[in-house]
Every structure is written in C-alpha cells, then in structure tokens.
Design an enzyme around this catalytic site. Sequence first.
Site, PDB file in Angstrom:
ATOM      1  N   SER A 185      14.120  42.661  28.271  1.00  0.00           N
ATOM      2  CA  SER A 185      15.233  43.607  28.491  1.00  0.00           C
ATOM      3  C   SER A 185      16.550  42.866  28.389  1.00  0.00           C
ATOM      4  O   SER A 185      16.609  41.644  28.602  1.00  0.00           O
ATOM      5  CB  SER A 185      15.128  44.203  29.898  1.00  0.00           C
ATOM      6  OG  SER A 185      16.310  44.906  30.224  1.00  0.00           O
ATOM      7  N   TYR A 201      14.683  43.201  38.856  1.00  0.00           N
ATOM      8  CA  TYR A 201      14.187  43.620  37.538  1.00  0.00           C
ATOM      9  C   TYR A 201      14.557  42.593  36.460  1.00  0.00           C
ATOM     10  O   TYR A 201      13.712  42.198  35.642  1.00  0.00           O
ATOM     11  CB  TYR A 201      14.764  44.996  37.197  1.00  0.00           C
ATOM     12  CG  TYR A 201      14.455  45.464  35.798  1.00  0.00           C
ATOM     13  CD1 TYR A 201      13.162  45.827  35.446  1.00  0.00           C
ATOM     14  CD2 TYR A 201      15.454  45.535  34.827  1.00  0.00           C
ATOM     15  CE1 TYR A 201      12.871  46.264  34.156  1.00  0.00           C
ATOM     16  CE2 TYR A 201      15.174  45.977  33.545  1.00  0.00           C
ATOM     17  CZ  TYR A 201      13.881  46.336  33.210  1.00  0.00           C
ATOM     18  OH  TYR A 201      13.589  46.749  31.945  1.00  0.00           O
TER      19      TYR A 201
END
Length: 247
Positions: A142, A152
């Site tokens: 990501s 995350y």
Amino acid sequence: MSGSAARVAVITGGGRGFGKAFGHAFAGEGMLVVQVDIDLAAAEAAAAEIGPNARAMQGDVADEPAMHALMRTIAEEHGGIDLLINNAGIHSAEANLPIGVLGTARTRQMFDVNVWGVIHCTLAARPFMQGRKGASIINISSMAAYGSQMAYGVTKLAVRGLTASFAHELGGEGIRVNAIAPGLILTETIKAELPEDVRSRVKAMQIVKRDGAEEDVVGAALWLASPAASFVTGETIRVSGGATLQV
Ligand SMILES: NC(=O)c1ccc[n+]([C@@H]2O[C@H](COP(=O)([O-])OP(=O)(O)OC[C@H]3O[C@@H](n4cnc5c(N)ncnc54)[C@H](O)[C@@H]3O)[C@@H](O)[C@H]2O)c1
C-alpha cells in the site's frame, strides 16, 4: 496430481474489490483462477460472475495449516500453481490508527492477516510453484507503506520487506516475487467506508488528478505476471497517481 492444461492463479481475498478484479483479468488471460476468501459466499459470487474459468474456496490466510491444506488441494485438482496473489488484507478506516490507540489485540489481528497471511500462503504455495515456467507471486502492499505511522502502514511496510526477502529465497526455484503498492483506489469497500475528507486529502497529494480505479492495479498485476517482467523481482511498484512522492 491430475494435471490440467490451464495455468492456475490463486487469489486471496478474491471475493470482492481487487481480488475479484484480478480474477476477471487473469481468467480473461486464459488462466484458471481460484478465488480464496474468508467469506465463502463472496468468493462464490465472484467466481460465478467471472465465469467457467473460476473456482471459489473458503480460507482464512491467518490460518497456517488451513492454507497448507488449501494450496495442496488446489495443486492436486489443477496440476500446480503458477501465480499467487497475496491480496487479502484488513484495511478498514477505523483500524487505521497508531498501535497504542488500536491496541495490541487488534494490531495482532492485522499482522496475522496482512503479514502472516503473506508468509503462510507463500510457503504453502511454494512447493507447487517450484520450477513452473513463469511462476510468480504478487503481494499487495500500500502507499501507506511509505511514511505512515499507523499500524496498517507498518503491516504494509512489512509486505515490502517480505517481497524482497522472498524474492531472494524463492528466486533459485524460478519464482519471481513482486509487490504493488496501490494509492487510494475506489473499490466498493473504500467508497462505503472511507470518510470524504480522507479521500480528498489523498487526491490532493496525487499528481494524476483522477480517482484511482481497480483497472490501474490490475494493469500492474498483468504486467508483473507476464513474460515482459521476467527480469523483475523483489520490486514494489507504486500505483498511486504519484501520491507517494508527497509522503
Ligand atoms: N482499496 C485501496 O485503496 C487499497 C489501497 C492500498 C492497498 N490495498 C490493499 O489491497 C488489498 C485488497 O483491498 P480491497 O480494497 O480490494 O479490499 P476489500 O476489503 O474490498 O476486499 C478484501 C477481501 O479480503 C477478504 N479477507 C479479509 N480477511 C481475510 C482473511 N483473513 N483471509 C481471506 N480473505 C480475507 C475479505 O472478505 C474481502 O473479500 C488489501 O490487502 C488492502 O490492504 C487497498
């Protein structure tokens, strides 16, 4: 092994979003695609939508023994595995918090899926990919792996690290390992969950001023899995409209 003519792609998190889009794309390339999802109904619906070259299987990537059994079953039924896309991930907006705020239990759960899931599936698929012409693994990282201080982002930074590490470890077996780091891509989940202010903040960081679409990530995956990328391994390709240049 029964041995089948079609090349075989295993796509985790294949029930919706990127995973379903990858299924459409690689089935369109003539591959047999296995849509693996913790949500069996979603995987079955995706496979039905993709068509006769798609299968659905239930599986939790955090469950190591289950992933070993699943990869073995796929290889026995379809003759081996040519492409693994480690796509399943937890990325809900409400979990995008600093580790101390998210708490250790939920942080561990995120690591179990986003990081350990990649390790489990890679090691489980490896014996069935070894030596197959053009074998490759694509991990989904990501843009949050570039400079994010949230739990995350740390999991997705680990995915970049695992990509380089497994490229070394599996390279001698003829398996290339790469990753894609998408920016903000408007999947159904993102449209439903991500607050408008976050969407516009990310868009302001982009050089390409349109919304990111699933096809953008699919395009990178098709290239990484193709012979055109046969000299490429250990890379993480950013598909973010240039947003990651700002972080
Ligand atoms: N959409 C974005 O903007 C974006 C950006 C960067 C990275 N990503 C990453 O791309 C991947 C896919 O994102 P998406 O937007 O398509 O997500 P999504 O939430 O729309 O779909 C994810 C799928 O994974 C499945 N899944 C969740 N946990 C699982 C588990 N333990 N085992 C098996 N399946 C599981 C879910 O049931 C779901 O079908 C994720 O790894 C995400 O972190 C997405």
